[in-house]
Scaffold this active site. Sequence first.
Site, PDB file in Angstrom:
ATOM      1  N   HIS A 120       6.915 -26.953  44.320  1.00 17.00           N
ATOM      2  CA  HIS A 120       7.306 -25.675  44.913  1.00 17.00           C
ATOM      3  C   HIS A 120       8.121 -25.924  46.175  1.00 17.00           C
ATOM      4  O   HIS A 120       7.605 -26.460  47.157  1.00 17.00           O
ATOM      5  CB  HIS A 120       6.073 -24.837  45.252  1.00 17.00           C
ATOM      6  CG  HIS A 120       5.403 -24.241  44.058  1.00 17.00           C
ATOM      7  ND1 HIS A 120       4.037 -24.129  43.932  1.00 17.00           N
ATOM      8  CD2 HIS A 120       5.919 -23.709  42.922  1.00 17.00           C
ATOM      9  CE1 HIS A 120       3.744 -23.556  42.777  1.00 17.00           C
ATOM     10  NE2 HIS A 120       4.876 -23.307  42.146  1.00 17.00           N
TER      11      HIS A 120
ATOM     12  N   TYR B 203       3.700 -28.634  48.848  1.00 14.62           N
ATOM     13  CA  TYR B 203       2.625 -29.590  48.545  1.00 14.62           C
ATOM     14  C   TYR B 203       2.008 -29.378  47.164  1.00 14.62           C
ATOM     15  O   TYR B 203       0.809 -29.574  46.981  1.00 14.62           O
ATOM     16  CB  TYR B 203       1.517 -29.559  49.605  1.00 14.62           C
ATOM     17  CG  TYR B 203       1.973 -29.359  51.022  1.00 14.62           C
ATOM     18  CD1 TYR B 203       3.066 -30.051  51.541  1.00 14.62           C
ATOM     19  CD2 TYR B 203       1.307 -28.481  51.871  1.00 14.62           C
ATOM     20  CE1 TYR B 203       3.479 -29.867  52.849  1.00 14.62           C
ATOM     21  CE2 TYR B 203       1.707 -28.293  53.182  1.00 14.62           C
ATOM     22  CZ  TYR B 203       2.803 -28.990  53.667  1.00 14.62           C
ATOM     23  OH  TYR B 203       3.207 -28.800  54.969  1.00 14.62           O
ATOM     24  N   HIS B 204       2.825 -29.020  46.182  1.00 15.47           N
ATOM     25  CA  HIS B 204       2.297 -28.781  44.843  1.00 15.47           C
ATOM     26  C   HIS B 204       3.037 -29.606  43.785  1.00 15.47           C
ATOM     27  O   HIS B 204       3.494 -29.067  42.779  1.00 15.47           O
ATOM     28  CB  HIS B 204       2.394 -27.289  44.494  1.00 15.47           C
ATOM     29  CG  HIS B 204       1.688 -26.399  45.444  1.00 15.47           C
ATOM     30  ND1 HIS B 204       2.071 -25.095  45.686  1.00 15.47           N
ATOM     31  CD2 HIS B 204       0.597 -26.612  46.236  1.00 15.47           C
ATOM     32  CE1 HIS B 204       1.267 -24.549  46.580  1.00 15.47           C
ATOM     33  NE2 HIS B 204       0.367 -25.454  46.936  1.00 15.47           N
ATOM     34  N   PRO B 205       3.170 -30.930  43.974  1.00 15.40           N
ATOM     35  CA  PRO B 205       3.870 -31.733  42.970  1.00 15.40           C
ATOM     36  C   PRO B 205       3.040 -31.879  41.693  1.00 15.40           C
ATOM     37  O   PRO B 205       1.821 -32.060  41.749  1.00 15.40           O
ATOM     38  CB  PRO B 205       4.043 -33.088  43.674  1.00 15.40           C
ATOM     39  CG  PRO B 205       2.878 -33.158  44.616  1.00 15.40           C
ATOM     40  CD  PRO B 205       2.662 -31.748  45.095  1.00 15.40           C
TER      41      PRO B 205
END
Length: 537
Positions: free
Chosen positions: A296, A471-473
Site C-alpha cells: 500500500h 507497511y503492508h507488503p
Amino acid sequence: MSQQTFDYVVVGAGAAGCVIASRLSEDAKTSVCLLEAGPPDHSVLIRAPAGVVAMVPTRLNNYAYETVPQHGLGGRRGYQPRGKVLGGSSSINAMLYVRGHRWDYDHWAELGNAGWSYDEVLPFFRRSENNERFGPDGFHGRGGPLNVADLRSPSPINQAFLLAAANQGISRNEDYNGAEQFGSFHYQVTQKNGERCSVASAYLTPHRSRPNLHVETGTVASRICFDEGRAVGVEFLKGGQLRAIRARREVIVCGGTFGSPQLLMLSGIGPAHALQRHGIPVLHDLPGVGQNLQDHIDYVQAWLARSNTPTFGVSLRGIGRIAKALFEWRRHRTGLITSPFAESGAFARSRSDVAVPDLQLIFAVAIVDDHARKMHLGHGFSCHVSVLRPKSRGSVTLASRDPRSAPVIDPAFFSHPDDMALMLKGAHLMQSILGDHALAPYRGRRMLYPVRPSDEAHLEADIRQRSDSQYHPVGTCKMGPVHDTGAVVDAKLRVHGVSGLRVADASIMPTLVGGNTSAPAVMIGEKAAAMIRTGGA
C-alpha cells in the site's frame, strides 16, 4: 536445545508463525519448535501502545529495511519497518484491526485457490477473535486468543474528523469489518486492558509452559535442509554458531513477505538464474519466488493544531502531558499512552460507480512526517491516504548468500500509472476532509502540504516527494495452482515442486487485500494450522 528433532519446525514468530506454533502444540502428542531471529517481547515499549512511535522509526525490535531507489518516488529509497521480535510486526505496529473486503478473498478463490473465499476464511477470523464490542455473531468471535477492543481514551478531535468525513459523503460505519466496509469510524485495535495484544502475547505467552512447545529466539535461519526433495530440517545461526534442527513431518516458513522468499532462495528454491548468480545450488527452479511484491503506497498531509487541542506534540506542554499520561497508564492503563496515534479513519470510493472501496484513510492525532523520523515543534494532526489495490508489482531478491544480509526490496511504487491517478483522487478527497468546517476549531497552520494544494502538478510532485509504504507488503510467495507459473505455494500452502514444506504468512497472498494485513496474517495462520492438523492435506 534439550531436543534436536521435532514434528514441526516453524521459522518466524510473526503473526502467522505464533498462531501455527500455538495451534499445533495444542495436541500434546505433537512437538513444535518455533525459531525467531529477534529477542523475546518483554519490552515495555511493546506493551505500551504509544511505544509504536519509539519502534517504527528506529531499529528497536525492527529490521528497519530500506528499498532500492524508487523511480516513482523521485529516486528516494523507501522505508520498510518490520518486526524483529516475538510477535513480529504485531509487536511494533499501530494495532489496527482490519480484515479487508469480502471481494478480496472471493477474488483469491476465483484465481484458483479453493477454500479461500470470504465465506470460507471468515470462520478463521472469528476463531482468532475476542471482540469486546461485537459478537459472537456472523462476523465476529468471542473467546478467541486475539483481543480486539475500542480505544480506551481516544482524542475528541476524532469526532470532528468523522463529522468532516460525513460532510464529504463518507457516512459513519460502526463495524467496518462487518457487512459493509465503506464508511468512517473509530478503529478497533488489538489491545487488552490498555496494553498491546500482540499475536505473541495472545497465542504464545499463555502456553509457554507446554512441554511440547519450544521457542528459540536469536536464531537466524540460513537454510532449509532437504533429503531427496523433502524438507527435513533447518540450519540456523545462533550466537555466531551454525546449528541444525530436524523436522519429522514438516518445515513451515513464516518469515514474512521479505524473509520467506529470502530463506527459500538461500535453500535453492527460486528463479534459477538468480540463485546461480550467488553460487547457490538450484534445488528447484521456481520463478515466482520473490516476485509479485505489492504494498500500500501511502501519502500524508498534516496541520498544526490550535492550542489546547488534545493531540501529541513536541513542546513543554506536551512533555508535561506525557509525564502525566505515563503515571495514568501505570496506575489505570488509560490515557494517552493507550493510543497508537492512528485513531480513526475511513474506507472510501474514488468514484460513485466504484463498487468496492479503493481508498483508505487513517487519521492520526500527531504530526507524522517520514514515518515519525522527522520531528516538528508543536502539536498537530495528520491524515494518511492509501491506494488499496495497487497495480504496481515489485520484487524481493538476494543481496548475498549471507542470511544476515537484508534482501533487495523493490516495491516499484507508481510503476503502473493507474496508481498515481487513484492517489491523486485520494489526495483531493483527504484535502476536502481536512479542510472541512468541522475541523475548523482545531486547525492551525498547514504543515505537510503541496505548495499549491489545488494544482494537480504540484500535488503529484508532493506525492512523489513524500509518499511511502503503509507497511503492508505481500505476495512474494504467491498462492496459486501449479499451472500458474508465478505461483509458489498451492491452496494448501505447500511449496510447489518439493514436499514437507509450506509457507504461511502474508507473502502467500496472490493480491493485496483492501486494508491492513495483520489480521489477515493471523487468519492465514489459523487456516494453515487447521489444514495441517486435519491430516496435513
